[in-house]
Design a protein around this motif. Structure first.
Motif, PDB file in Angstrom:
ATOM      1  N   LYS A 256      -6.390  -4.951   8.870  1.00 33.29           N
ATOM      2  CA  LYS A 256      -6.873  -4.261   7.662  1.00 33.29           C
ATOM      3  C   LYS A 256      -6.375  -2.828   7.666  1.00 33.29           C
TER       4      LYS A 256
ATOM      5  N   GLU B 101      -8.709   8.390   0.487  1.00 37.39           N
ATOM      6  CA  GLU B 101      -8.913   9.193  -0.733  1.00 37.39           C
ATOM      7  C   GLU B 101      -8.771  10.678  -0.402  1.00 37.39           C
TER       8      GLU B 101
ATOM      9  N   SER C 269       0.972   4.299  -2.721  1.00 40.06           N
ATOM     10  CA  SER C 269       0.862   5.709  -2.384  1.00 40.06           C
ATOM     11  C   SER C 269       2.055   6.506  -2.910  1.00 40.06           C
TER      12      SER C 269
ATOM     13  N   LEU D 259      -1.990   6.401   4.681  1.00 39.02           N
ATOM     14  CA  LEU D 259      -2.364   5.049   5.081  1.00 39.02           C
ATOM     15  C   LEU D 259      -3.211   5.117   6.355  1.00 39.02           C
ATOM     16  N   LYS D 260      -4.309   4.397   6.357  1.00 43.15           N
ATOM     17  CA  LYS D 260      -5.205   4.376   7.518  1.00 43.15           C
ATOM     18  C   LYS D 260      -5.346   2.960   8.042  1.00 43.15           C
TER      19      LYS D 260
ATOM     20  N   GLU E 254      -5.991   0.704   4.699  1.00 44.95           N
ATOM     21  CA  GLU E 254      -6.372   1.197   3.381  1.00 44.95           C
ATOM     22  C   GLU E 254      -5.775   2.575   3.148  1.00 44.95           C
TER      23      GLU E 254
ATOM     24  N   VAL F 168      -7.423   0.285   9.784  1.00 44.15           N
ATOM     25  CA  VAL F 168      -8.863   0.084   9.955  1.00 44.15           C
ATOM     26  C   VAL F 168      -9.164  -0.904  11.079  1.00 44.15           C
TER      27      VAL F 168
ATOM     28  N   LEU G 255       0.825  -1.203   0.000  1.00 39.91           N
ATOM     29  CA  LEU G 255       0.000   0.000   0.000  1.00 39.91           C
ATOM     30  C   LEU G 255       0.864   1.259   0.000  1.00 39.91           C
TER      31      LEU G 255
END
Length: 223
Positions: A218, A223, A56, A198-199, A220, A201, A52
């Motif tokens: 998890k 946006e 990015s 980056l988050k 994600e 979750v 991820l």
């Protein structure tokens, strides 16, 4: 010069990447995925999240699985760097090594074998100054593993702040402030080169009070 960056997703490799980006052509990232926290050379917690981060960063990623022992780790690194050389024409390798001669000498040995230059932009820097620089640049960094008193699992998932840096500086006699002795590991959620943050979750904390890992189930890109 075209280079690749040895990338773990933590603060040191991201800061090394940031410095390399200003002076070199970063052609790709190279990440190794060990089997467990017992890895002698490479970062283990949540290493899959580098995919991820690479997305990015919009930088190609070469990722290879490796065993935890030295021989297997170095063989995997050599294969990954060969691939980077063949696919992207790299001439050098950038690492986030600070004071670990164990890591630095072995990385340099592999680079020498492949005819690649080895760059260590953080080498012998004061660890506290590295943390402060990362924060000054706007890095968002969280603890993903702690391994040793007086660091406790309460830190896991928490962001490194200036107060955290002061705490680590005060603990200098007990832990390496940058965690290079394995005292702690980190994940960068955001930095100036990221196009998306980056988050985290979903996660759980696994382990004991002074030896625990933030297992991220998890994550994600926002946006």
């Amino acid at each position: 010069m075209k280079v690749c960056v040895l990338y773990s997703g933590g603060k040191d490799s991201n800061l090394a990447l940031f410095k390399a980006w200003k002076e070199m052509e970063v052609a790709c990232l190279v990440s190794l995925s060990p089997k467990s926290e017992e890895s002698v050379l490479f970062h283990y917690p949540n290493v899959e999240l580098v995919k991820l981060q690479a997305e990015s960063l919009r930088i190609p990623l070469i990722m290879k699985p490796c065993s935890d022992d030295e021989k297997g780790s170095l063989n995997a690194l050599k294969e990954a760097l060969k691939e980077a050389k063949e696919l992207f024409g790299i001439k050098g390798v950038v690492t986030g090594a600070i004071r670990s001669t164990y890591q630095a000498t072995r990385f340099r040995m592999i680079c020498d074998d492949l005819g690649l230059k080895c760059f260590n932009p953080l080498w012998l820097r004061d660890e506290v100054s590295i943390l402060r620089e990362a924060l000054d640049l706007g890095f968002e960094i969280v603890f993903t593993r702690i391994a040793g008193y007086p660091l406790s699992k309460d830190l896991l998932g928490k962001k490194i702040t200036i107060e955290t840096v002061k705490m680590l500086e005060n603990m200098r006699k007990l832990v390496n402030p940058a965690g290079e002795g394995g005292e702690y590991e980190t994940l960068v959620l955001n930095m100036p080169l990221f196009t998306k943050k980056l988050k985290i979750v979903d996660y759980e904390v696994v382990g004991r009070e002074y030896d625990a890992t933030l297992v991220i189930k998890k994550a994600e890109l926002m946006e």
